[in-house]
Design a protein around this motif. Structure first.
Motif, mmCIF file in Angstrom:
data_model
loop_
_atom_site.group_PDB
_atom_site.id
_atom_site.type_symbol
_atom_site.label_atom_id
_atom_site.label_comp_id
_atom_site.label_asym_id
_atom_site.label_seq_id
_atom_site.Cartn_x
_atom_site.Cartn_y
_atom_site.Cartn_z
ATOM 1 N N VAL A 120 -2.002 32.398 -1.053
ATOM 2 C CA VAL A 120 -3.305 32.094 -1.638
ATOM 3 C C VAL A 120 -3.080 31.193 -2.849
ATOM 4 C CG1 VAL A 120 -4.421 34.205 -0.847
ATOM 5 C CG2 VAL A 120 -3.239 34.191 -3.045
ATOM 6 N N ARG A 121 -4.062 30.382 -3.115
ATOM 7 C CA ARG A 121 -3.995 29.483 -4.263
ATOM 8 C C ARG A 121 -4.871 30.039 -5.372
ATOM 9 N NH1 ARG A 121 -2.353 24.460 -5.137
ATOM 10 N NH2 ARG A 121 -1.988 24.121 -2.909
ATOM 11 N N LEU A 122 -4.278 30.208 -6.544
ATOM 12 C CA LEU A 122 -5.012 30.668 -7.716
ATOM 13 C C LEU A 122 -5.130 29.501 -8.684
ATOM 14 C CD1 LEU A 122 -3.320 34.150 -8.374
ATOM 15 C CD2 LEU A 122 -5.252 33.598 -6.890
ATOM 16 N N THR A 123 -6.360 29.175 -9.036
ATOM 17 C CA THR A 123 -6.609 28.093 -9.988
ATOM 18 C C THR A 123 -6.947 28.705 -11.323
ATOM 19 O OG1 THR A 123 -7.418 26.688 -8.214
ATOM 20 C CG2 THR A 123 -7.941 26.017 -10.458
ATOM 21 N N TYR A 124 -6.105 28.447 -12.276
ATOM 22 C CA TYR A 124 -6.139 29.116 -13.571
ATOM 23 C C TYR A 124 -6.853 28.237 -14.581
ATOM 24 C CZ TYR A 124 -4.225 32.032 -17.363
ATOM 25 O OH TYR A 124 -4.066 32.869 -18.439
ATOM 26 N N ASP A 125 -8.046 28.663 -15.006
ATOM 27 C CA ASP A 125 -8.782 27.985 -16.069
ATOM 28 C C ASP A 125 -9.154 26.550 -15.698
ATOM 29 O OD1 ASP A 125 -10.108 27.987 -18.415
ATOM 30 O OD2 ASP A 125 -8.363 27.769 -19.703
ATOM 31 N N GLY A 126 -9.249 26.269 -14.387
ATOM 32 C CA GLY A 126 -9.634 24.945 -13.932
ATOM 33 C C GLY A 126 -8.589 23.881 -14.179
ATOM 34 N N GLU A 127 -7.373 24.280 -14.595
ATOM 35 C CA GLU A 127 -6.353 23.293 -14.942
ATOM 36 C C GLU A 127 -5.099 23.428 -14.098
ATOM 37 O OE1 GLU A 127 -5.593 23.783 -19.068
ATOM 38 O OE2 GLU A 127 -7.581 23.101 -19.707
ATOM 39 N N THR A 181 -8.450 43.655 -21.600
ATOM 40 C CA THR A 181 -8.111 42.362 -22.189
ATOM 41 C C THR A 181 -7.623 41.351 -21.160
ATOM 42 O OG1 THR A 181 -5.921 43.244 -22.700
ATOM 43 C CG2 THR A 181 -7.579 43.337 -24.440
ATOM 44 N N CYS A 182 -7.223 41.796 -19.979
ATOM 45 C CA CYS A 182 -6.763 40.859 -18.956
ATOM 46 C C CYS A 182 -7.901 40.388 -18.062
ATOM 47 C CB CYS A 182 -5.667 41.499 -18.098
ATOM 48 S SG CYS A 182 -6.268 42.800 -16.991
ATOM 49 N N ARG A 183 -9.129 40.765 -18.364
ATOM 50 C CA ARG A 183 -10.205 40.489 -17.417
ATOM 51 C C ARG A 183 -10.489 38.996 -17.297
ATOM 52 N NH1 ARG A 183 -13.005 42.694 -21.821
ATOM 53 N NH2 ARG A 183 -14.806 41.513 -22.593
ATOM 54 N N ILE A 184 -10.993 38.639 -16.137
ATOM 55 C CA ILE A 184 -11.245 37.247 -15.803
ATOM 56 C C ILE A 184 -12.677 37.099 -15.319
ATOM 57 C CG2 ILE A 184 -8.839 36.745 -15.204
ATOM 58 C CD1 ILE A 184 -9.603 37.115 -12.275
ATOM 59 N N ARG A 185 -13.187 35.873 -15.382
ATOM 60 C CA ARG A 185 -14.479 35.541 -14.803
ATOM 61 C C ARG A 185 -14.213 34.707 -13.549
ATOM 62 N NH1 ARG A 185 -19.144 35.447 -17.352
ATOM 63 N NH2 ARG A 185 -18.156 35.138 -19.390
ATOM 64 N N VAL A 186 -14.633 35.229 -12.423
ATOM 65 C CA VAL A 186 -14.402 34.572 -11.144
ATOM 66 C C VAL A 186 -15.410 33.435 -10.981
ATOM 67 C CG1 VAL A 186 -14.412 34.872 -8.643
ATOM 68 C CG2 VAL A 186 -13.468 36.659 -10.123
ATOM 69 N N LEU A 187 -14.917 32.286 -10.578
ATOM 70 C CA LEU A 187 -15.776 31.127 -10.323
ATOM 71 C C LEU A 187 -16.033 31.052 -8.817
ATOM 72 C CD1 LEU A 187 -13.979 28.532 -12.624
ATOM 73 C CD2 LEU A 187 -15.860 30.073 -13.196
ATOM 74 N N ILE A 240 -16.918 39.565 -13.005
ATOM 75 C CA ILE A 240 -15.944 39.998 -14.004
ATOM 76 C C ILE A 240 -15.016 41.014 -13.354
ATOM 77 C CG2 ILE A 240 -15.590 41.074 -16.248
ATOM 78 C CD1 ILE A 240 -16.901 38.375 -16.415
ATOM 79 N N ARG A 241 -13.723 40.706 -13.348
ATOM 80 C CA ARG A 241 -12.729 41.593 -12.735
ATOM 81 C C ARG A 241 -11.520 41.730 -13.651
ATOM 82 N NH1 ARG A 241 -13.418 42.330 -7.182
ATOM 83 N NH2 ARG A 241 -11.778 43.891 -7.482
ATOM 84 N N LEU A 242 -10.722 42.771 -13.419
ATOM 85 C CA LEU A 242 -9.475 42.963 -14.149
ATOM 86 C C LEU A 242 -8.351 42.263 -13.404
ATOM 87 C CD1 LEU A 242 -9.544 46.722 -15.258
ATOM 88 C CD2 LEU A 242 -10.358 44.709 -16.480
ATOM 89 N N ALA A 243 -7.626 41.398 -14.103
ATOM 90 C CA ALA A 243 -6.549 40.650 -13.460
ATOM 91 C C ALA A 243 -5.422 41.562 -12.997
ATOM 92 C CB ALA A 243 -6.001 39.597 -14.421
ATOM 93 N N CYS A 244 -5.245 42.700 -13.672
ATOM 94 C CA CYS A 244 -4.152 43.605 -13.300
ATOM 95 C C CYS A 244 -4.487 44.446 -12.078
ATOM 96 C CB CYS A 244 -3.800 44.518 -14.475
ATOM 97 S SG CYS A 244 -5.094 45.704 -14.908
ATOM 98 N N VAL A 289 -11.436 32.039 -14.756
ATOM 99 C CA VAL A 289 -11.241 31.704 -16.159
ATOM 100 C C VAL A 289 -10.952 33.002 -16.903
ATOM 101 C CG1 VAL A 289 -12.268 30.759 -18.257
ATOM 102 C CG2 VAL A 289 -12.801 29.741 -16.039
ATOM 103 N N PRO A 290 -9.816 33.109 -17.619
ATOM 104 C CA PRO A 290 -9.568 34.311 -18.416
ATOM 105 C C PRO A 290 -10.601 34.433 -19.531
ATOM 106 C CG PRO A 290 -7.574 32.985 -18.179
ATOM 107 C CD PRO A 290 -8.714 32.137 -17.717
#
Length: 592
Positions: A279-286, A320-326, A354-358, A369-370
């Motif tokens: 799977v491809r994970l795109t981190y912070d759009g960068e 603190t590890c939570r992310i916003r899914v795009l 909103i999900r927990l990255a862990c 986006v973290p």
């Protein structure tokens, strides 16, 4: 960055927050079960160590202590809890060896796992002889028989092996307690006492073990002592010992087989995951990374050395590890009960983006986006000491304070509050540094910055005013980024004043801090406090305005009584700090 709207017809939202017993059960995950079982085992270890410590008093005290120890731990309900905890804790340790895909080798987690898995290998023969010998053959082995074996009969390395397993088991338990307690509010205050206890108890236990062994070795030459303590009723027959040895060998093969099975399963899983797909994970759009399916988002970022906030180490004990899914969150695996509980506790349980990255293990490409981004750029930790310590010079003091942090802490997890405050202080510090200032002291959610360490007074005043405008822009950007996680935008207050100060290092011994001392520093602090009552963002002294070269009509002025000063002071009131940038620009055009 705005969240993409969910597609029509996709009304997948999380269930209402459970209450009562169901809510309590939702808090329990594998780690919580392992922690509870570990606490039971640590309690047993503690009582055993205290029993060993009685050997420093007398053999009689040692014998009386073990009778109480057996009375408690062989009581049927307690025995069921203990042996159940042993089985579950060991099984979950093997599961962790298989399940954990990415270890943070700079943390204590791999050491804790290695120590925990080694304990059964070092202690199995002792446990089998002591417990199965009593259960199968009614052998009455207590301290005299055990110490005789270690200090008289067996080679000396057996005693050192027992010392090693005592220290390994104690260290493993202390690491687990540290991981559990370190996020508790009272931990810092209790830490010195806990450390002293953690060192004192095993020290006394080892001394008692040694002293008891010396007593037994001295008395073992007595025929009467041998007749009382080394009879077949105590040590068993050779045939019984052969049976116990065979059981021990079978256990060793079985346990090593389980460890090998866990390692083989890890290798097979890695092969299958690569065959199943990536799977491809795109981190912070960068940055994009490709990882096998099955990894959590946090494990994936750690594997590729991408900084990602995680205060609890990926244990789902903070958010603190939570992310916003795009994109459409309906395509993601549903959150586990533990993840759902943590998200509900911070008020984001109804937002599926909103999900927990862990905890999130994506099975398809994911962009996110973290919520809390760690900073790679390490800010300068020491102020520029261009002037000699003790020298007087003109400096501009800036006090910046975050409003409403106490109210914020009441409705959020402690780690979340700390990270939001750190984001605020980070935004302020970057703005100060960009404008030529130096962050000097951090007190709670506030900061003292100094301007003029290497500049003229005029440049110091103008740079400080420029920094106020930059701080306002940085806080606006921060508010837009984490608006979803805050009930209201972050607000701030700033106080500015310049004057002669004394540069020096204050503190005690190794805790010295380079700072500025003087009336102008105190005035800046008072001005920052007064922004609350005046309802403005910034107060700066009229003297600083004049030194910066701004016209008298540029800013609104008031005459205020400043606590600690006899004469009232003329100050400039700035309701919106961002407006100071245009004021500076106008003054530069006028000078041109």
């Amino acid at each position: 960055m705005k969240q993409s709207p969910a597609p029509a017809g996709s009304s997948k939202t999380r269930k209402a927050k459970p209450k009562g017993l169901k809510a309590w059960l939702h808090r329990i995950g594998v780690r919580q079960v392992r922690m509870f079982c570990g606490l039971v085992l640590f309690t047993y270890l503690l009582s055993h160590f205290l029993n060993h410590a009685l050997g420093n008093i007398s053999p009689e005290a040692l014998h009386a202590g073990v009778l109480w120890h057996l009375e408690i731990w062989q009581f049927l309900p307690v025995a069921i809890l203990f042996y159940g905890s042993v089985t579950v804790h060991a099984g979950l340790g093997l599961w962790a060896l298989y399940q954990r895909r990415q270890f943070r080798w700079k943390t204590l987690e791999p050491l804790q796992l290695l120590l925990g898995l080694s304990v059964p290998l070092l202690i199995y023969s002792h446990v089998i002889v002591m417990r199965l010998g009593n259960a199968l053959y009614d052998q009455d082995r207590l301290y005299p028989q055990v110490l005789y074996n270690y200090f008289v009969l067996a080679p000396s390395y057996r005693a050192w092996l027992m010392v090693a397993v005592m220290l390994i088991a104690w260290t493993h338990g202390c690491i687990g307690l540290y991981a559990w307690l370190r996020i508790k509010p009272a931990f810092r205050r209790a830490m010195p006492w806990l450390l002293a206890t953690a060192v004192l108890i095993p020290t006394l236990a080892l001394l008692g073990f040694y002293q008891g062994g010396r007593d037994v070795a001295r008395e073992a030459a007595s025929p009467q002592w041998q007749a009382d303590n080394l009879a077949p009723a105590n040590l068993g027959t050779p045939e019984q010992q052969e049976t116990l040895d065979a059981i021990g060998n079978d256990f060793l093969v079985f346990y090593l087989g389980l460890i090998a099975l866990a390692l083989i399963a890890r290798a097979v899983r890695a092969l299958l995951e690569r065959r199943v797909g990536m799977v491809r994970l795109t981190y912070d759009g960068e940055r994009s990374i490709r990882v096998p399916k099955g990894l959590t988002v946090l494990e994936a970022t750690q594997r590729h050395n991408i900084p990602h906030a995680s205060a609890c180490g990926g244990r789902a004990r903070c958010s603190t590890c939570r992310i916003r899914v795009l994109g459409d969150p309906a395509t993601l695996p549903p959150p586990s009960p533990r993840e759902a509980f943590v998200l509900a506790s911070i008020g984001t349980g109804d937002d599926p983006s909103i999900r927990l990255a862990c905890q999130l293990r994506p099975d398809r490409d994911l962009s996110f986006v973290p919520v809390f981004q760690p900073r790679n750029v390490s800010l300068a930790r020491k102020a520029v000491r261009a002037a000699r310590v003790g020298e007087e010079r003109y400096l501009v003091s800036m006090f910046v304070d975050m409003r409403g942090s106490t109210k914020l802490a009441e409705s959020r997890l402690p780690f979340d509050t700390v990270f939001i405050v750190n984001r605020f202080l980070g935004a302020v510090s970057r703005s100060v540094i960009a404008c030529g200032g130096q962050p000097n002291q951090f007190v709670g959610d506030g900061m003292l910055a100094l301007f003029g360490l290497t500049e003229t007074p005029r440049d110091a005043c103008r740079n400080a005013i420029r920094a106020v405008s930059a701080i306002a822009a940085a806080i606006d950007e921060l508010n837009s980024f984490i608006a979803h996680d805050l009930p209201e935008p972050i607000r701030f207050g700033i106080g500015l004043h310049g004057g002669e100060v004394v540069l020096g290092e204050i503190g005690y011994r190794d805790n010295m801090v380079f700072t500025a001392l003087g009336d102008s520093v105190n005035v800046a602090s008072r001005l920052q406090d007064m922004t609350k009552t005046l309802g403005c963002e910034t107060l700066l002294s009229d003297e600083l305005r004049a030194t910066a070269g701004l016209s008298e009509q540029a800013l609104t002025t008031l005459e205020l009584e400043i606590r600690g000063r006899i004469e009232p002071m003329l100050v400039c009131v700035v309701e919106h700090s961002a407006d100071l940038a245009s004021t500076l620009n106008d003054s530069e055009l006028t000078l041109a």
